[in-house]
Scaffold this active site. Structure first.
Site, mmCIF file in Angstrom:
data_model
loop_
_atom_site.group_PDB
_atom_site.id
_atom_site.type_symbol
_atom_site.label_atom_id
_atom_site.label_comp_id
_atom_site.label_asym_id
_atom_site.label_seq_id
_atom_site.Cartn_x
_atom_site.Cartn_y
_atom_site.Cartn_z
ATOM 1 N N PHE A 44 0.802 -0.603 -0.335
ATOM 2 C CA PHE A 44 0.100 -0.337 0.192
ATOM 3 C C PHE A 44 1.360 1.160 0.184
ATOM 4 O O PHE A 44 2.135 1.144 1.007
ATOM 5 C CB PHE A 44 -0.839 -0.021 1.415
ATOM 6 C CG PHE A 44 -2.603 0.728 1.093
ATOM 7 C CD1 PHE A 44 -3.090 1.226 0.006
ATOM 8 C CD2 PHE A 44 -1.710 2.266 1.609
ATOM 9 C CE1 PHE A 44 -4.314 1.776 0.107
ATOM 10 C CE2 PHE A 44 -2.463 3.089 2.381
ATOM 11 C CZ PHE A 44 -3.585 2.966 1.162
ATOM 12 N N ASP A 53 2.120 -5.611 7.910
ATOM 13 C CA ASP A 53 0.523 -5.084 7.471
ATOM 14 C C ASP A 53 -0.005 -6.359 7.534
ATOM 15 O O ASP A 53 0.108 -6.443 6.381
ATOM 16 C CB ASP A 53 1.558 -3.952 6.822
ATOM 17 C CG ASP A 53 0.406 -2.991 6.674
ATOM 18 O OD1 ASP A 53 -0.953 -3.486 7.229
ATOM 19 O OD2 ASP A 53 0.160 -2.085 6.120
ATOM 20 N N TYR A 85 -10.613 -0.733 10.732
ATOM 21 C CA TYR A 85 -11.994 0.131 10.374
ATOM 22 C C TYR A 85 -12.318 -0.610 9.752
ATOM 23 O O TYR A 85 -13.377 -0.325 8.664
ATOM 24 C CB TYR A 85 -11.550 1.831 9.859
ATOM 25 C CG TYR A 85 -10.251 1.841 9.111
ATOM 26 C CD1 TYR A 85 -10.428 1.626 8.127
ATOM 27 C CD2 TYR A 85 -9.807 2.695 9.569
ATOM 28 C CE1 TYR A 85 -9.453 2.240 6.556
ATOM 29 C CE2 TYR A 85 -8.273 3.329 8.459
ATOM 30 C CZ TYR A 85 -8.487 2.730 7.840
ATOM 31 O OH TYR A 85 -7.038 3.101 6.707
ATOM 32 N N LYS A 86 -11.895 -1.373 8.523
ATOM 33 C CA LYS A 86 -12.211 -2.739 7.659
ATOM 34 C C LYS A 86 -12.130 -3.478 8.492
ATOM 35 O O LYS A 86 -14.008 -4.092 8.813
ATOM 36 C CB LYS A 86 -10.863 -3.379 7.185
ATOM 37 C CG LYS A 86 -9.983 -2.229 6.341
ATOM 38 C CD LYS A 86 -8.698 -2.424 5.655
ATOM 39 C CE LYS A 86 -8.185 -1.413 4.755
ATOM 40 N NZ LYS A 86 -8.587 -0.454 4.434
ATOM 41 N N ARG A 114 -13.038 -4.500 -6.810
ATOM 42 C CA ARG A 114 -12.924 -5.361 -5.703
ATOM 43 C C ARG A 114 -13.796 -5.638 -4.652
ATOM 44 O O ARG A 114 -15.109 -4.035 -4.131
ATOM 45 C CB ARG A 114 -11.769 -4.713 -5.077
ATOM 46 C CG ARG A 114 -9.915 -3.991 -5.585
ATOM 47 C CD ARG A 114 -9.302 -3.189 -4.147
ATOM 48 N NE ARG A 114 -10.026 -2.884 -3.288
ATOM 49 C CZ ARG A 114 -9.748 -2.340 -1.639
ATOM 50 N NH1 ARG A 114 -8.484 -3.058 -1.668
ATOM 51 N NH2 ARG A 114 -10.111 -1.297 -1.280
#
Length: 407
Positions: free
Chosen positions: A129, A198, A223-224, A372
């Site tokens: 990322f 990560d 938050y995912k 996605r």
């Protein structure tokens, strides 16, 4: 063609041991939410908890809440709630700050733990990322190291006597590919370096096993798949064996051994508290704590089994409904290489996703050509999955017809 798959979806939902968990979330009827890999859905009870935090703990108790409501201990207390979801024993995870800030702390801290000038390289996942790459580049400059980007599958061969640390994503955010955390960690440590992971796209979706696999440091967002809310605080894992020597590059007053002494000299606290920096963001912190209640009584292995079943079924439905060659899966077929999302290459991805969302199938895209779809097993079902693939096929067919129509 669709009826057998719809029938099977209904049977799979009826047999799903996690199906009742869906009731814990605020979800709209008629909408299939497949973007939990960007922002998890709201657990229904969180607004009530936050109303109490705001009106009573803040509005009435005010400063007393730091002690009486447990605000002061929230970062490590909530860290211990996250710990089982990433395979860590208590006392090794502290919640606070953003993923980016924690990547910086972990990576610079790893180089300082190695404390060997001859180890002048930091290996970084070349497909990472973007933020991780930016932070890694800054950490390399700060510590006088050279950044070495390599594909995750090549990390084991790339590390050696010059490597101080390696930063790798557990799951690729574009493709959903799951990387070999046990094997890469073993190779990095065998080379005398430290492994930093990560976990943003794996925590809450699959077993991680930080302790079992000897990971040195790790970071992740909440938050995912952990459903902590937009911008909810991230977390930092520092293995217990490293904590006495962990030297954070951001030594804030909250990580001081005696924070209220207000002395000019810094003395680090013991344990995971060394990962704290400044005053915790209490509102987001306590929303996350409440959101984690949905995990009570849930085994991460059960979540993983459903995740794989959902993504298998989605890919099967896409193959059945969408003409060959229209979409290409970028997500590995092998279970051991798959996270909890499906990424499909689609030449007109932005236009297709726009129409999908208008029709109640909410995914997202990565420009220029990747659709996605994130599968959160606590609230996504098999009927959702079949419907998403069916509507996707309809949208693709309409786009193709429109492209061939005379103007």
């Amino acid at each position: 063609m669709s009826e057998p798959l719809r029938t099977r979806a209904a049977a799979l939902d009826a047999a799903d041991p996690l199906a009742k968990r869906r009731e814990l979330f605020a979800l709209d009827d008629g909408v299939v939410y497949l973007d939990g890999n960007s922002l998890g859905a709201l657990p229904r009870h969180v607004p009530g908890r936050m109303a109490d935090v705001i009106t009573r703990e803040w509005g009435e108790l005010r400063i007393r809440s730091w002690d009486e409501s447990g605000w002061w201990t929230a970062p490590e207390r909530i860290g211990d709630r996250v710990a089982p979801l990433v395979g860590a024993a208590p006392g090794q995870v502290v919640v606070g700050d953003s993923t980016s800030v924690n990547v910086f702390k972990a990576l610079v801290g790893a180089v300082r733990l190695v404390d060997d000038e001859s180890r002048d390289e930091i290996v970084v996942d070349a497909t990472t990322f973007p933020t991780d790459g930016y932070i890694a580049e800054s950490a390399a400059r700060l510590t006088g190291r050279r950044l070495v980007p390599v594909a995750p599958g090549e990390v084991a061969e790339a590390v050696g006597p010059r490597t101080a640390a390696a930063l790798v994503n557990h799951v690729d955010y574009r493709t959903g590919r799951l990387h070999d955390l046990p094997g890469i960690t073993a190779a990095v440590r065998a080379a005398g370096a430290l492994a930093v992971w990560d976990l943003c796209h794996s925590a809450g979706a699959l077993p991680v096993g930080l302790d079992a696999h000897g990971v040195d440091l790790a970071v992740g967002c909440t938050y995912k798949y952990l459903n902590g809310g937009p911008g909810s605080p991230a977390y930092l894992y520092v293995a217990a064996r490293h904590q006495p020597r962990f030297d954070s590059p951001l030594p804030g007053w909250n990580s001081h051994a005696d924070p209220f002494a207000m002395t000019p000299g810094y003395a680090a606290a013991d344990g995971a508290l060394r990962g704290r920096v400044g005053t915790p963001d209490i509102l987001s912190m306590l929303a996350l704590e409440a959101a984690l209640d949905v995990w009570d009584g849930v085994a991460i292995e059960e979540v993983r089994a459903k995740s794989l079943a959902l993504t298998d079924f989605f890919l099967e439905c896409v193959r059945a409904y969408v003409p060959d060659g229209r979409l290409t899966s970028l997500t590995p077929a092998a279970h051991e290489e798959r996270g909890s999302q499906v990424a499909l290459a689609c030449a007109d991805a932005p236009a297709v996703m726009k129409v999908l969302i208008e029709r109640g199938i909410v995914g997202d895209l990565r420009r220029p050509d990747v659709l996605r779809f994130g599968f959160t097993p606590l609230y996504v079902g098999f009927a959702d999955t079949e419907r998403a693939a069916r509507v996707l096929a309809e949208v693709c067919a309409e786009a193709d017809t429109g492209a061939r129509s005379p103007r």
